[in-house]
Design a protein around this motif. Structure first.
Motif, PDB file in Angstrom:
ATOM      1  N   TYR A 106       7.076  -8.107 -25.296  1.00  0.00           N
ATOM      2  CA  TYR A 106       7.802  -7.865 -24.201  1.00  0.00           C
ATOM      3  C   TYR A 106       8.795  -6.513 -24.579  1.00  0.00           C
ATOM      4  N   ARG A 107       8.855  -6.331 -25.644  1.00  0.00           N
ATOM      5  CA  ARG A 107       9.858  -5.215 -26.256  1.00  0.00           C
ATOM      6  C   ARG A 107       9.141  -4.166 -26.106  1.00  0.00           C
ATOM      7  N   LEU A 142       8.592  -3.184 -22.637  1.00  0.00           N
ATOM      8  CA  LEU A 142       9.847  -2.518 -21.952  1.00  0.00           C
ATOM      9  C   LEU A 142      10.083  -1.048 -22.565  1.00  0.00           C
ATOM     10  N   GLU A 143       9.671  -1.069 -23.729  1.00  0.00           N
ATOM     11  CA  GLU A 143       9.750   0.514 -24.229  1.00  0.00           C
ATOM     12  C   GLU A 143       8.682   1.550 -23.300  1.00  0.00           C
ATOM     13  N   PHE A 155       7.685   1.107 -20.529  1.00  0.00           N
ATOM     14  CA  PHE A 155       7.981   0.965 -18.857  1.00  0.00           C
ATOM     15  C   PHE A 155       9.279   2.160 -18.919  1.00  0.00           C
ATOM     16  N   SER A 156       9.944   2.186 -19.934  1.00  0.00           N
ATOM     17  CA  SER A 156      11.147   3.097 -20.023  1.00  0.00           C
ATOM     18  C   SER A 156      10.559   4.536 -19.874  1.00  0.00           C
ATOM     19  N   VAL A 161      13.348  -9.864 -18.464  1.00  0.00           N
ATOM     20  CA  VAL A 161      12.507  -8.642 -18.565  1.00  0.00           C
ATOM     21  C   VAL A 161      12.368  -8.244 -17.073  1.00  0.00           C
ATOM     22  N   VAL A 170      15.458  -2.302 -24.761  1.00  0.00           N
ATOM     23  CA  VAL A 170      14.350  -2.654 -25.773  1.00  0.00           C
ATOM     24  C   VAL A 170      14.788  -3.716 -26.815  1.00  0.00           C
ATOM     25  N   ASN A 203      15.606  -5.965 -18.714  1.00  0.00           N
ATOM     26  CA  ASN A 203      15.157  -4.914 -17.736  1.00  0.00           C
ATOM     27  C   ASN A 203      15.992  -3.793 -17.795  1.00  0.00           C
TER      28      ASN A 203
END
Lengths: 287, 122
Positions: free
Chosen positions: A168-169, A172-173, A175-176, A195, B42, B47
């Protein structure tokens, strides 16, 4: 860009209705959760989004272009399927190279870095991978593909808690950095809850909820206390997901907690609290 | 910085509060750059839109300010602002709740005062 428009999508398998007139507009650059019980139509929806199967009626468009039979549009979407489609005897590193053939933007150094982080041996054959590592391998392909729309069907299947957290981390990274639109279908709701930006809940082939997660959680609350008082409180409100423990009871109220509710709660000696997405999901999809 | 997914508070408020805590503790000094929304997202597995909502709340309150293309910084006078706000919250929220709880447990005012005096320096 990469706005996904789903219009009146219906899918029958023989006489079984798997998806029932689903219409959704998904904005680019958001993380969506596709939640539903087994057989609710999640995988059918993802299969239709990527033209793996044909709808009985309705259509999917990305930026106004139909996905059906459209390789240009389909090349923008990477679909991590629950099923493995790679040849079992192929080594992980070869699979990466083949993914690069179909997704020219595939970032090999990033894929190898992720493999190292997760401890995935890229010399192993696909058939030699455990369930968890097969999921990790497929998720790495998806994240490295550089596609602008990423679909994940049960991405954390078989992963231990540490690897789920790491995935998940990394997600997210990524995704950013890329701003890719992401759809995640999973049964492990509570973990993915923070998330997600938006949640889509399917039940028996229909969308029963499509809402911003934060707003959803802010527009519901739990009440606990003595059962008779909880019942009295629920007289004028709609309670759901009621659970009894001896003479005590808890219930979910699908309403914003207002000042007058707080007043009444304290008069009845009841307590209120936040609802977890998972509990809300169970209450919404039960029965 | 600490964020608890299980907490009662909405996540974006927790993000704002966590940054305020860091300003109070001087982990972030005035005119110092704070974590980016990506870093917050992160690190705490939340989100980015949620993280941004928390940060923007502090921008609206003048506690943080944005340097275009660089990031978010602590505004001059931010610590004083946070202190004032949190003191108000303390007396309106925390302190009131404590009194209510004490009442429920039958703890008298004198006993409360004794407790406070007894816990000096802790």
């Amino acid at each position: 860009m990469n706005r996904i428009e789903i219009k009146n999508l219906t899918k029958y398998y023989g006489k079984t209705l798997a998806l029932d007139d689903v219409s959704l507009a998904l904005e680019a650059g958001k993380i969506y959760g596709v939640l539903g019980r087994n057989g609710a139509g999640k995988t059918t929806l993802l299969n239709l989004l990527t033209d793996k199967i044909s709808p009985s009626s309705g259509a999917v468009h990305v930026d106004g272009k139909p996905v059906a039979g459209n390789d240009e549009v389909l090349g923008k979407i990477y679909y991590m399927m629950e099923k493995n489609l790679f040849p079992p005897a192929m080594r992980v590193q070869e699979c990466f190279r083949w993914t690069q053939v179909f997704y020219p933007g595939f970032e090999m150094p990033y894929a190898l870095e992720l493999a190292r982080k997760f401890g995935l041996n890229t010399r192993k054959k696909v058939k030699e991978l455990s369930t968890g590592y097969l999921s990790i391998f497929k998720a790495i392909c998806a994240l490295s593909s550089n596609a602008s729309i990423l679909l994940f069907d049960e991405p954390v299947l078989g992963l231990d808690a540490n690897h789920r957290h790491l995935l998940y981390r990394e997600l997210l990274e990524r995704f950013s950095q890329t701003g890719s639109t992401m759809l995640i279908s999973t049964h492990l709701i509570e973990e993915v809850s923070s998330v997600l930006e938006e949640t889509i809940v399917l039940k028996a082939g229909k969308v029963i909820l499509f809402q911003n997660v934060e707003e959803l959680l802010a527009s519901a609350y739990m009440v606990y206390g003595e059962a008779t008082n909880v019942d009295r409180f629920l007289d004028s409100r709609k309670g759901m997901g009621e659970e009894s423990m001896g003479k005590f009871k808890s219930a979910i109220v699908l309403q914003r907690l207002a000042e007058k509710d707080i007043q009444e709660l304290s008069e009845l000696d009841l307590e209120s609290g936040k609802v977890e997405l998972q509990k809300l999901f169970i209450a919404l999809t039960n029965g | 910085m600490h964020i608890d997914v299980k907490s009662e508070q909405p996540l974006f408020l927790q993000v704002a509060r966590a940054i305020e805590d860091d300003i109070l503790k001087r982990s972030f000094e005035e005119e110092e750059q704070v974590m980016s929304t990506t870093e917050i997202s992160v690190r705490f597995q939340i989100n980015p839109a949620t993280a941004a909502k928390g940060v923007n709340l502090l921008v609206q309150e003048g506690i943080l300010y944005k340097k275009r293309g660089v990031g978010m910084f602590v505004s001059p006078g931010a610590r004083e602002k946070v202190l004032e706000k949190r003191r108000e919250e303390f007396s309106q929220g925390f302190f009131r709740k404590m009194l209510q709880e004490a009442k429920k447990l039958g703890i008298s005012k004198q006993e409360l005062v004794k407790m406070i005096e007894g816990s000096d320096g802790q």
